[in-house]
Design an enzyme around this catalytic site. Structure first.
Site, short mmCIF file in Angstrom:
data_model
loop_
_atom_site.label_atom_id
_atom_site.label_comp_id
_atom_site.label_asym_id
_atom_site.label_seq_id
_atom_site.Cartn_x
_atom_site.Cartn_y
_atom_site.Cartn_z
N LYS A 44 0.79 -1.23 -0.05
CA LYS A 44 -0.05 -0.01 -0.04
C LYS A 44 0.96 1.39 0.04
O LYS A 44 0.34 2.34 0.47
CB LYS A 44 -1.29 0.17 1.25
CG LYS A 44 -1.75 -1.18 1.55
CD LYS A 44 -2.18 -1.98 0.16
CE LYS A 44 -3.41 -1.20 -0.84
NZ LYS A 44 -3.65 -1.66 -1.92
N GLY A 46 2.43 2.33 -2.97
CA GLY A 46 2.92 2.88 -4.35
C GLY A 46 3.24 1.73 -5.47
O GLY A 46 3.98 2.09 -6.38
N THR A 47 3.14 0.29 -4.81
CA THR A 47 3.49 -0.78 -5.95
C THR A 47 3.35 -0.57 -7.22
O THR A 47 3.98 -0.80 -8.08
CB THR A 47 3.28 -2.09 -5.09
OG1 THR A 47 3.42 -1.91 -3.84
CG2 THR A 47 4.03 -3.01 -5.51
N TRP A 77 5.80 -9.43 -9.28
CA TRP A 77 6.27 -9.53 -7.95
C TRP A 77 7.20 -10.45 -7.89
O TRP A 77 7.04 -11.80 -8.26
CB TRP A 77 5.02 -9.76 -6.82
CG TRP A 77 4.44 -8.66 -6.36
CD1 TRP A 77 4.69 -7.88 -5.07
CD2 TRP A 77 3.29 -8.13 -6.87
NE1 TRP A 77 3.72 -6.82 -5.08
CE2 TRP A 77 2.97 -6.65 -6.25
CE3 TRP A 77 2.42 -8.19 -8.09
CZ2 TRP A 77 1.80 -6.19 -6.30
CZ3 TRP A 77 1.52 -7.18 -8.10
CH2 TRP A 77 0.97 -6.25 -7.34
N HIS A 99 7.67 -6.88 -2.14
CA HIS A 99 7.32 -6.74 -0.78
C HIS A 99 8.53 -7.42 0.21
O HIS A 99 8.23 -7.35 1.41
CB HIS A 99 6.05 -7.12 -0.30
CG HIS A 99 4.80 -6.33 -1.07
ND1 HIS A 99 5.15 -4.91 -1.44
CD2 HIS A 99 3.67 -6.78 -1.60
CE1 HIS A 99 3.96 -4.82 -2.00
NE2 HIS A 99 3.03 -5.74 -2.22
N SER A 129 -4.87 3.03 3.84
CA SER A 129 -4.93 2.57 2.47
C SER A 129 -5.30 0.99 2.58
O SER A 129 -6.11 0.40 1.94
CB SER A 129 -3.66 2.69 1.60
OG SER A 129 -3.69 2.03 0.16
N PHE A 220 -2.85 9.56 -11.66
CA PHE A 220 -3.89 8.53 -10.76
C PHE A 220 -5.34 8.17 -11.77
O PHE A 220 -5.60 7.13 -11.73
CB PHE A 220 -4.38 9.13 -9.54
CG PHE A 220 -5.47 8.41 -8.68
CD1 PHE A 220 -4.77 7.33 -8.12
CD2 PHE A 220 -6.60 8.73 -8.31
CE1 PHE A 220 -6.00 6.53 -7.24
CE2 PHE A 220 -7.70 8.24 -7.83
CZ PHE A 220 -7.24 7.06 -7.10
N ARG A 248 -7.79 3.91 -4.91
CA ARG A 248 -8.98 4.37 -4.03
C ARG A 248 -9.11 5.80 -4.09
O ARG A 248 -10.25 6.58 -4.55
CB ARG A 248 -8.84 3.91 -2.70
CG ARG A 248 -9.86 4.13 -1.71
CD ARG A 248 -9.33 3.52 -0.45
NE ARG A 248 -8.34 4.29 0.15
CZ ARG A 248 -8.16 5.51 0.88
NH1 ARG A 248 -9.26 5.75 1.40
NH2 ARG A 248 -7.03 5.91 1.29
N GLY A 250 -5.63 7.86 -3.80
CA GLY A 250 -4.43 8.38 -4.50
C GLY A 250 -3.68 9.79 -3.95
O GLY A 250 -3.37 10.50 -4.74
#
Ligand code: A3P
Length: 287
Positions: A44, A46-47, A77, A99, A129, A220, A248, A250
């Site tokens: 949460k 900015g990936t 990922w 992550h 977020s 966004f 959502r 941003g």
């Protein structure tokens, strides 16, 4: 935490929906190339934004990948099941997100010249977020009330563990000029400036026109309408946008709409105890 929804890897919970023992071992044994670029984030932070930005920076602004390949295959990922499936389709220089905490990065990463962009976000906004994400992502535990979720977050009983552990691990990574640190807030405030910094770091000499074009495509609003990036391809039983869209709000500072003064005091005290008292400075004021 629900035992079926998470797999614990070296003590860190990760959603079983996207991770299994094989994918995690695959990641650990992954053969990192010198030209690889990783965007490292705590969830949460900015990936998905970086999954839009990196291909454009690396290919000089060609929008084909962001318009034709879903983000999870375009910039996969490192630790997720999809990597083994798409790895052969990645063109060099490969861009990936992760992550993973620093200490779980593959052996070959440490001996390579691969570069890392570490994006950190104010933990108060990460919490907000994540709270909404837990409502829409059916493969995660129900977050309960915001107050309950704050405790869960501070205890690190969330995907990828404690925010403070993740940030401390990456902040103390000894990677010299292979790592660049940036905040989500800097990106929100002035995306072209953030892109210029990233392009310099990646040795990409991009014209102002290209930077502006990339910034436009990574806004966004633009990402929200890009079906390859807004998770609308994911069936509703996994992610329900009626509960909350993935992209959502941003913005920076939405926490002000959700924290009571008591919650702010508790949150700040807990984060400070684990960061500032251990000599880690933070790029935002926590008050
Ligand atoms: P919000 O829930 O606060 O809106 P991640 O990709 O690491 O899961 O992070 C998701 C967060 O990044 C969400 O935050 C999402 O809206 C935000 N985000 C994604 N793309 C963005 C963009 N182009 N500009 C600003 N924020 C963005």
């Amino acid at each position: 935490m629900s035992s079926q929804k998470y797999i614990y890897y070296h003590g860190i919970p990760m959603p079983s929906e996207a991770h299994n023992t094989e994918s995690l071992e695959y990641a650990r044994n992954f053969s990192v190339e010198d030209t690889d670029v990783f965007a490292v984030t705590y969830p949460k932070s900015g990936t998905v934004w970086m999954q839009e930005i990196l291909p454009l920076l690396l290919n000089g602004g060609d929008t084909t990948p962001i318009k034709t390949i879903p983000n999870w295959d375009r910039v996969p990922w490192l630790e997720e099941k999809r990597l083994a499936i798409v790895v052969d389709k990645l063109s060099s220089p490969r861009a990936m997100v992760t992550h993973f905490p620093y200490h779980l990065m593959p052996e070959s990463f440490h001996t390579s010249k691969a570069k890392v962009i570490n994006v950190m976000r104010n933990p108060k906004d990460v919490l907000v977020s994540s709270y909404f994400f837990h409502q829409m992502a059916k493969f995660l535990d129900d977050p309960g009330t915001f107050d309950e979720f704050m405790d869960t977050f501070l205890e690190g009983k969330v995907l990828f563990g404690k925010w403070t552990d993740h940030v401390k691990g990456w902040k103390s990574a000894e990677l010299g000029n292979r790592i660049m640190y940036i905040t989500y807030e800097e990106m929100v405030q002035d995306l072209p400036a953030a892109l210029r910094r990233m392009a310099d770091f990646l040795d990409r000499n991009l014209s102002e026109e290209v930077i502006q074009k990339i910034a436009q495509h990574c806004s966004f609003g633009k990402m929200k309408t890009n079906d390859m990036s807004n998770f609308s391809l994911v069936p509703k039983q996994y992610m329900d946008p009626d509960k909350s869209p993935f992209l959502r709000k941003g913005v920076a500072g939405d926490w002000k709409n959700h924290f009571s003064s008591e919650q702010l005091a508790k949150f700040t005290k807990a984060i400070r105890a684990e960061m500032e008292s251990e000599g880690f400075s933070l790029p935002w004021s926590l008050d």
